[in-house]
Design an enzyme around this catalytic site. Structure first.
Site, short mmCIF file in Angstrom:
data_model
loop_
_atom_site.label_atom_id
_atom_site.label_comp_id
_atom_site.label_asym_id
_atom_site.label_seq_id
_atom_site.Cartn_x
_atom_site.Cartn_y
_atom_site.Cartn_z
N LYS A 147 -2.77 6.13 -4.21
CA LYS A 147 -3.83 7.09 -3.86
C LYS A 147 -3.60 8.45 -4.50
O LYS A 147 -2.45 8.84 -4.73
CB LYS A 147 -3.87 7.29 -2.32
N TYR B 169 3.47 9.72 -0.60
CA TYR B 169 4.61 9.12 0.11
C TYR B 169 5.93 9.34 -0.64
O TYR B 169 7.00 9.15 -0.06
CB TYR B 169 4.42 7.61 0.32
N HIS C 7 -7.26 9.88 -1.33
CA HIS C 7 -6.50 9.82 -0.07
C HIS C 7 -7.24 10.48 1.11
O HIS C 7 -7.28 9.94 2.21
CB HIS C 7 -5.13 10.48 -0.29
N ASP D 159 0.84 -1.20 0.00
CA ASP D 159 0.00 0.00 0.00
C ASP D 159 0.88 1.25 0.00
O ASP D 159 1.59 1.53 0.96
CB ASP D 159 -0.87 0.00 1.26
#
Ligand code: A2P
Length: 275
Positions: free
Chosen positions: A76, A51, A109, A46
């Site tokens: 996301k 990120y 998100h 994930d």
């Protein structure tokens, strides 16, 4: 149950119930982290564009030699990429960074106010095009899901929310159960901030497991999809070694009673476009 136990989503797609989260794993470390997890048997990763580590995730998947269809990949759309056009562009960029032809699950998100129903239209499009095998949301409370339901054509397959024994979002969970939306728990260990809790320690001794394993088992038995994050090989192994014991009803209830609404992340009603 074994490490590759899957759960059926509302569109028929299977999701491995246990995966690896890579939030806050630095780009330079994510390749080794994911490669190691895949070697240990993880088949669900994930990530998110936010990120900043999608490239390393994709490269580790490619280099693992594991057939693409055996690995479940989630990413996301970030808060500043909402809107019908922008979200489609963001999706294309994520696919490109991952080096993949499709993702298994694409999520909004955070529920950026007023615009998220429009963003959902973009997710519906990538889903209908086949480039995301399932679509869903993250950090949506029941009222966000209700708002989305007014205009959605495709029901979200999952809602990924902060969830651990000290934060059980009962209303949202009940709503999702009613609608057939799978719950995924992020920061399932509460970011390891209360692993020394006396109940967790006591149950760990009883079942000869660590407090982290007790928590992960609780998620699995509550039928949540769970994505503990660890960059450490030993802890990755520990977190996946949770299919050889079962918490009894009474202990599940004791764990349920830990809920005190304690968040380690942001509240879904306070979303802004900040980084
Ligand atoms: P590390 O990456 O060094 O293992 P969450 O998934 O709830 O956000 O928690 C992630 C945090 O918990 C990270 O700081 C991670 O550190 C730590 N962690 C992950 N697995 C374990 C474990 N089995 N025991 C203790 N800490 C853990």
């Amino acid at each position: 149950m074994n490490p590759n136990t899957t759960k059926r989503l509302n569109n028929g797609k299977q999701i491995p119930q246990l995966g690896l989260g890579v939030y806050k794993v630095p780009a330079e470390q994510v390749y080794e982290t994911v490669k190691n997890a895949l070697e240990l048997g993880y088949r669900h990763i994930d990530t998110a564009s936010f990120y900043g580590n999608e490239e390393g995730v994709g490269k580790a998947i490619k280099d693992s030699g594991i057939p693409r269809e055996e690995i479940f990949v989630t990413t996301k759309v970030w808060n500043d990429d909402h809107g019908f056009e922008r979200a489609q562009e963001a999706f294309a960029k994520s696919l490109n960074r991952l080096g993949l032809e499709y993702v298994d699950l694409y999520l909004i998100h955070w529920p950026v106010p007023t615009i998220f129903p429009e963003t959902w239209k973009a997710l519906e499009k990538v889903y209908k095009d086949g480039a995301a095998k399932a679509i869903g949301v993250s950090n949506f409370l029941d009222h966000h899901l209700q708002e989305l339901a007014r205009t959605q054509e495709v029901q979200p397959a999952v809602d990924q929310i902060e969830l651990h024994p000290k934060l059980v979002e009962t209303r949202t969970i009940n709503y999702c159960h009613e609608k057939g939306i799978a719950i995924e728990s992020w920061s399932p260990l509460g970011r390891a901030t209360y692993l020394d809790d006396p109940l967790l320690v006591k149950l760990g001794e009883k079942y000869k497991k660590s407090p982290a394993q007790i928590i992960i088992r609780w998620h699995l038995q509550r039928d949540f999809v769970v994505i503990p994050k660890s960059t450490n090989s030993e802890r990755q192994r520990e977190n996946i070694t949770v299919f050889d014991f079962h918490l009894d009803e009474r202990d599940m209830k004791l764990l349920d009673q830990m809920d005190e609404g304690m968040r380690v992340g942001s509240h879904p009603n306070n979303v802004s476009i900040q980084k």
